[in-house]
Design a protein around this motif. Sequence first.
Motif, PDB file in Angstrom:
ATOM      1  N   ASP A 102     -27.494  52.517  32.843  1.00 41.39           N
ATOM      2  CA  ASP A 102     -26.369  52.795  33.707  1.00 41.39           C
ATOM      3  C   ASP A 102     -26.052  51.871  34.674  1.00 41.39           C
ATOM      4  OD1 ASP A 102     -27.989  55.102  35.993  1.00 41.39           O
ATOM      5  OD2 ASP A 102     -28.556  53.159  35.283  1.00 41.39           O
ATOM      6  N   CYS A 103     -26.788  50.486  34.028  1.00 46.40           N
ATOM      7  CA  CYS A 103     -26.633  49.387  34.904  1.00 46.40           C
ATOM      8  C   CYS A 103     -25.865  48.246  33.812  1.00 46.40           C
ATOM      9  CB  CYS A 103     -27.951  48.677  35.276  1.00 46.40           C
ATOM     10  SG  CYS A 103     -28.837  49.740  36.195  1.00 46.40           S
ATOM     11  N   VAL A 104     -25.096  47.416  34.804  1.00 45.86           N
ATOM     12  CA  VAL A 104     -24.166  46.368  34.144  1.00 45.86           C
ATOM     13  C   VAL A 104     -24.465  45.268  34.836  1.00 45.86           C
ATOM     14  CG1 VAL A 104     -22.416  47.812  33.212  1.00 45.86           C
ATOM     15  CG2 VAL A 104     -22.379  46.867  35.341  1.00 45.86           C
ATOM     16  N   PRO A 105     -24.390  43.791  34.207  1.00 46.27           N
ATOM     17  CA  PRO A 105     -24.179  42.520  34.687  1.00 46.27           C
ATOM     18  C   PRO A 105     -23.760  42.745  36.266  1.00 46.27           C
ATOM     19  CG  PRO A 105     -23.692  42.362  32.425  1.00 46.27           C
ATOM     20  CD  PRO A 105     -23.596  43.860  32.779  1.00 46.27           C
ATOM     21  N   ALA A 106     -24.422  42.014  37.345  1.00 48.41           N
ATOM     22  CA  ALA A 106     -23.911  41.799  38.188  1.00 48.41           C
ATOM     23  C   ALA A 106     -23.363  40.591  38.639  1.00 48.41           C
ATOM     24  CB  ALA A 106     -25.197  41.946  39.392  1.00 48.41           C
ATOM     25  N   ARG A 107     -22.478  40.310  39.646  1.00 46.57           N
ATOM     26  CA  ARG A 107     -21.897  38.912  40.063  1.00 46.57           C
ATOM     27  C   ARG A 107     -22.734  38.376  41.378  1.00 46.57           C
ATOM     28  NH1 ARG A 107     -17.922  37.177  36.805  1.00 46.57           N
ATOM     29  NH2 ARG A 107     -17.329  38.979  35.512  1.00 46.57           N
ATOM     30  N   ASP A 108     -22.948  37.269  41.217  1.00 51.34           N
ATOM     31  CA  ASP A 108     -23.672  36.531  42.513  1.00 51.34           C
ATOM     32  C   ASP A 108     -22.462  36.301  43.562  1.00 51.34           C
ATOM     33  OD1 ASP A 108     -24.208  33.523  40.728  1.00 51.34           O
ATOM     34  OD2 ASP A 108     -22.331  34.226  41.766  1.00 51.34           O
ATOM     35  N   ASN A 109     -22.949  35.556  44.625  1.00 49.21           N
ATOM     36  CA  ASN A 109     -22.039  35.251  45.731  1.00 49.21           C
ATOM     37  C   ASN A 109     -20.811  34.433  45.341  1.00 49.21           C
ATOM     38  OD1 ASN A 109     -23.347  37.069  47.558  1.00 49.21           O
ATOM     39  ND2 ASN A 109     -24.967  35.448  48.086  1.00 49.21           N
ATOM     40  N   ASN A 110     -21.154  33.450  44.043  1.00 45.37           N
ATOM     41  CA  ASN A 110     -20.143  32.692  43.687  1.00 45.37           C
ATOM     42  C   ASN A 110     -19.005  33.349  42.700  1.00 45.37           C
ATOM     43  OD1 ASN A 110     -21.295  30.640  45.442  1.00 45.37           O
ATOM     44  ND2 ASN A 110     -22.627  30.130  43.522  1.00 45.37           N
ATOM     45  N   GLY A 111     -19.180  34.736  42.539  1.00 45.91           N
ATOM     46  CA  GLY A 111     -18.391  35.335  41.524  1.00 45.91           C
ATOM     47  C   GLY A 111     -18.925  35.120  40.120  1.00 45.91           C
ATOM     48  N   SER A 112     -19.929  34.476  39.935  1.00 43.57           N
ATOM     49  CA  SER A 112     -20.620  34.203  38.335  1.00 43.57           C
ATOM     50  C   SER A 112     -21.282  35.368  37.840  1.00 43.57           C
ATOM     51  CB  SER A 112     -21.215  32.870  38.252  1.00 43.57           C
ATOM     52  OG  SER A 112     -20.645  32.047  39.131  1.00 43.57           O
ATOM     53  N   LEU A 113     -21.070  35.553  36.741  1.00 42.16           N
ATOM     54  CA  LEU A 113     -22.222  36.710  36.063  1.00 42.16           C
ATOM     55  C   LEU A 113     -23.481  36.293  36.187  1.00 42.16           C
ATOM     56  CD1 LEU A 113     -20.874  39.450  34.781  1.00 42.16           C
ATOM     57  CD2 LEU A 113     -21.777  38.180  32.393  1.00 42.16           C
ATOM     58  N   VAL A 114     -24.299  37.267  36.600  1.00 43.47           N
ATOM     59  CA  VAL A 114     -25.797  37.101  36.737  1.00 43.47           C
ATOM     60  C   VAL A 114     -26.262  37.313  35.275  1.00 43.47           C
ATOM     61  CG1 VAL A 114     -27.885  37.884  37.702  1.00 43.47           C
ATOM     62  CG2 VAL A 114     -26.012  37.684  39.293  1.00 43.47           C
ATOM     63  N   ASP A 115     -27.110  36.112  34.619  1.00 37.56           N
ATOM     64  CA  ASP A 115     -27.768  36.505  33.314  1.00 37.56           C
ATOM     65  C   ASP A 115     -29.054  36.977  33.927  1.00 37.56           C
ATOM     66  OD1 ASP A 115     -28.455  34.306  30.798  1.00 37.56           O
ATOM     67  OD2 ASP A 115     -28.974  36.172  31.096  1.00 37.56           O
ATOM     68  N   ALA A 116     -29.288  38.086  33.930  1.00 41.48           N
ATOM     69  CA  ALA A 116     -30.356  38.874  34.272  1.00 41.48           C
ATOM     70  C   ALA A 116     -31.632  38.278  33.298  1.00 41.48           C
ATOM     71  CB  ALA A 116     -30.457  40.504  34.369  1.00 41.48           C
ATOM     72  N   VAL A 117     -31.377  38.189  32.187  1.00 41.26           N
ATOM     73  CA  VAL A 117     -32.517  38.111  31.171  1.00 41.26           C
ATOM     74  C   VAL A 117     -33.036  36.601  31.512  1.00 41.26           C
ATOM     75  CG1 VAL A 117     -33.115  37.570  28.975  1.00 41.26           C
ATOM     76  CG2 VAL A 117     -31.761  39.455  29.297  1.00 41.26           C
ATOM     77  N   ALA A 118     -32.100  35.670  31.661  1.00 43.48           N
ATOM     78  CA  ALA A 118     -32.621  34.220  32.021  1.00 43.48           C
ATOM     79  C   ALA A 118     -33.385  34.361  33.486  1.00 43.48           C
ATOM     80  CB  ALA A 118     -31.250  33.334  32.097  1.00 43.48           C
ATOM     81  N   GLN A 119     -32.899  34.843  34.373  1.00 45.04           N
ATOM     82  CA  GLN A 119     -33.756  34.869  35.471  1.00 45.04           C
ATOM     83  C   GLN A 119     -34.815  35.446  35.480  1.00 45.04           C
ATOM     84  OE1 GLN A 119     -32.559  33.679  38.635  1.00 45.04           O
ATOM     85  NE2 GLN A 119     -34.572  34.020  38.959  1.00 45.04           N
ATOM     86  N   HIS A 120     -35.141  36.654  34.759  1.00 44.33           N
ATOM     87  CA  HIS A 120     -36.457  37.337  34.649  1.00 44.33           C
ATOM     88  C   HIS A 120     -37.477  36.365  33.993  1.00 44.33           C
ATOM     89  CE1 HIS A 120     -36.428  41.180  36.142  1.00 44.33           C
ATOM     90  NE2 HIS A 120     -35.143  41.540  35.414  1.00 44.33           N
ATOM     91  N   ILE A 121     -36.997  35.545  32.834  1.00 47.03           N
ATOM     92  CA  ILE A 121     -37.676  34.772  31.842  1.00 47.03           C
ATOM     93  C   ILE A 121     -38.136  33.688  32.823  1.00 47.03           C
ATOM     94  CG2 ILE A 121     -37.785  33.091  30.013  1.00 47.03           C
ATOM     95  CD1 ILE A 121     -37.959  36.344  29.515  1.00 47.03           C
ATOM     96  N   THR A 122     -37.114  33.196  33.722  1.00 44.92           N
ATOM     97  CA  THR A 122     -37.775  32.173  34.602  1.00 44.92           C
ATOM     98  C   THR A 122     -38.892  32.630  35.582  1.00 44.92           C
ATOM     99  OG1 THR A 122     -35.163  31.197  34.635  1.00 44.92           O
ATOM    100  CG2 THR A 122     -36.736  30.558  36.577  1.00 44.92           C
ATOM    101  N   ASN A 123     -38.670  33.736  36.139  1.00 45.32           N
ATOM    102  CA  ASN A 123     -39.572  34.384  36.957  1.00 45.32           C
ATOM    103  C   ASN A 123     -40.981  34.394  36.163  1.00 45.32           C
ATOM    104  OD1 ASN A 123     -37.430  34.736  38.868  1.00 45.32           O
ATOM    105  ND2 ASN A 123     -37.633  36.850  38.708  1.00 45.32           N
ATOM    106  N   LEU A 124     -41.015  34.812  34.780  1.00 42.70           N
ATOM    107  CA  LEU A 124     -42.136  35.184  34.334  1.00 42.70           C
ATOM    108  C   LEU A 124     -42.832  33.912  33.773  1.00 42.70           C
ATOM    109  CD1 LEU A 124     -41.293  38.439  32.058  1.00 42.70           C
ATOM    110  CD2 LEU A 124     -42.734  38.034  34.181  1.00 42.70           C
ATOM    111  N   THR A 125     -42.219  32.924  33.924  1.00 42.05           N
ATOM    112  CA  THR A 125     -42.561  31.550  33.114  1.00 42.05           C
ATOM    113  C   THR A 125     -42.672  30.417  34.227  1.00 42.05           C
ATOM    114  OG1 THR A 125     -40.383  30.896  32.788  1.00 42.05           O
ATOM    115  CG2 THR A 125     -41.794  31.822  30.856  1.00 42.05           C
ATOM    116  N   THR A 126     -42.667  30.715  35.654  1.00 41.29           N
ATOM    117  CA  THR A 126     -42.891  29.930  36.723  1.00 41.29           C
ATOM    118  C   THR A 126     -44.070  30.666  37.418  1.00 41.29           C
ATOM    119  OG1 THR A 126     -41.060  30.779  37.843  1.00 41.29           O
ATOM    120  CG2 THR A 126     -40.864  28.740  37.015  1.00 41.29           C
ATOM    121  N   PRO A 127     -44.969  29.714  38.013  1.00 42.11           N
ATOM    122  CA  PRO A 127     -46.090  30.622  38.754  1.00 42.11           C
ATOM    123  C   PRO A 127     -45.615  31.348  39.740  1.00 42.11           C
ATOM    124  CG  PRO A 127     -46.512  28.183  38.442  1.00 42.11           C
ATOM    125  CD  PRO A 127     -45.022  28.359  37.958  1.00 42.11           C
TER     126      PRO A 127
END
Lengths: 347, 475
Positions: A102-127
Amino acid sequence: MSQANIEKSEIDIVIGALHSDLTAFMNEWKPVFSQFHLIVVKDPDLSAELLIPEGFNLDVYTKSDIDRVVGSATSILFSGYSCRYFGYLVSRKKYIISVDDDCVPARDNNGSLVDAVAQHITNLTTPATPFFFNTLYDPYCKGADFVRGYPFSLRSGVTCALSCGLWLNLADYDAPTQALKPEQRNSRYVDAVLTVPARSLMPVSGINIAFSRELLGPALIPALRLAGEGKLRWETVEDVWSGMCAKVICDHLGLGVKTGLPYVWRNERGNAIESLRKEWEGVKLMEEVVPFFQSVRLPESAITAEDCVVEMAKAVKEQLGQSDPMFARAAEVMVEWVKLWKKVGSS
Amino acid sequence: MAGTAVSPIPLLKDELDIVIPTIRNLDFLEMWRPFFQSYHLIIVQDGDPSKTINVPEGFDYELYNRNDINRILGPKASCISFKDSACRCFGYMVSKKKYIYTIDDDCFVAKNPSGQEINALEQHIKNLLCPATPFFFNTLYDPYREGADFVRGYPFSLREGAPTAVSHGLWLNIPDYDAPTQLVKPRERNTRYVDAVMTIPKGTLFPMCGMNLAFDRELIGPAMYFGLMGDGQPIGRYDDMWAGWCIKVICDHLGYGVKTGLPYIWHSKASNPFVNLKKEYKGIYWQEELIPFFQSVVLPKDCTSVQKCYLELSKQVRAKLGKVDEYFNKLADAMVTWIEAWDEQNPSGGKPADMLWGESSTEEVIDLTFDHESGGSGKFPWNRIPIEVLLSCTADNLYLWPRVFKCMSHLLPSPRTPKRHRLDPQGRLWLLLTDIKNIIVLDTLQQLEANAPTGLKVRHDGKTTQQKSLRGRCP
């Protein structure tokens, strides 16, 4: 490390389908999901056929698949929101990302679509930095760093095994809170990722989550099932229990847990007041487990996630099993799960 | 007394002092005038006491130079650093107020993403007046903030929070980096406005920066000693760090919270990284010993006041860090001197603040057993208070979330809950009732809302009973 360095083939996106018509959901996520392999697990209690649009690389698992793989006696584990755990079990990828249907992509403060997958991967691949709090939050992101006074020996961080995202619009409140504030919507986009410090507990929400299956896979378990568990998040605590165990295990293994970005946009459904009748059970249970989780310590000999789950199960049985049969059952499930993981989950 | 949906933030102008260390001038105050003018300033003049520091007109202030410090403290003045902004802690000691805000003289008013000027002091006050949540991390950050709350899975028994002792603000533009980082990234600027306040969990240390800091002097003041830095000392730029580690350990022990995040100020001046490197040099490798020390400090149960905790800490510093460098023996001595000086300057003793929001002589107490149907008028003017009550019943536990409520102590039998509660600035009160005799039963929320609101009925038998909501008119 940019996401480009991570092979898309190392990622599985697991969706637990509690609604049969996934058309709108999948189309909204298409820009983000289309490059990845998806595992869709249909809630075994859902009778209607799944409707999934074309254009995705996916595998769908339904009740019959679940029965075939784990046996129909065990398939009860995967009812409702817990169906996604079956996806975790059968995946063979290094990273898993999971969002509620029941979730869809959000938009950030600039109005851009948030790529949740990319962000999660960044989180998991940085210390992650669980041993000392950095007041500028994630020191590895662009434009930030460790602040003055942060010990140098701790600046290399540890591997992040769990990434917990957040929700705009309908935040993950419990039923009483939502019933009390029916108009409240989360509109605050907090532009930060931070590591949850070691030995601090937090409520992990399964709505928007990602983890390293390789490091932590067996630690996410559909162990605590409420007697009145329902098909709304307000009526479950499976993710809260699973998350507390996972946090303790991460702390023990020296792995990090991050929280914050990415956001997803969570849509309304259900009636908080109706759920209120059912949810008190989960709320009550939470009160009993907090002291346990704050004090549980795993033995040095537990060096893998599987070992840790077995030890956690023992501790749960000894210390919580007496007070409520729900916990004794959870401990049993945890032990079963490790066996299941060894049988089915390892390639 | 009665809360409305959004309570105005009290100015606290008679309860808060602004402490500013300076060695040059106070021109920066002009920009802060609209926000600071109602407050009393304590200016601690470092460096040459014969120099006159010009304070802009219209501010109410007291100023102390080195001569004043020596005169007031006598031989104890040795604990106050010279030629380092650590001298500011003298201001904390001589203040007579409950709250302190300290700010550096190169910090200006920042703007939020909408372009509005940020009233940093107001945000710090909000942070200090609202509880903190050190025992369990809330993933939506500060749950007491407008538009936020505790998330699903957050234990109800922990939702009262703990008193906030420290509010640590952040900086836009020049970030608070150490010298090596400054050398590597001389042009990095902090442009990320993170719209959050959060509590640093119990058991976790952090680097506390003194540039934009507020604290409750009554709760933690004596632990805010900024150490021996500057002239004649082997180390600099670790004053606030040292204080931060000490206060965090003590706050964790006493059950107080430390918040970080908003408000932002605009930090304009980047200090010389080579000068900084010389000052920080020892600190950088000493901290590798200091951190494990602070992470493993255990304060005995009989340390029930800040002073006792601090003196105990000084003993442990001497015992365990004295061997790292002689400096730590001197520092331990100075810590003791500081407490002695503090107690001399504050003779009534550091009485710990009572309750979250202070005593109120005009507090009214509601009798929860007031029965609408009896027609009694009750003691409490229900119709003047906006109240929403949501109640949930189980056989043996009850969770109550009134919006605006006070109640009598006999309704709080759980040992975990304090005897009396007061409204929080958001008009909320959290209770955990474990006494089966005091069950209040919910039918449905709609039914609550539909009923004319004037009273509340309490039943003992745990069965559904007719329920009235309490929605009065705003005063």
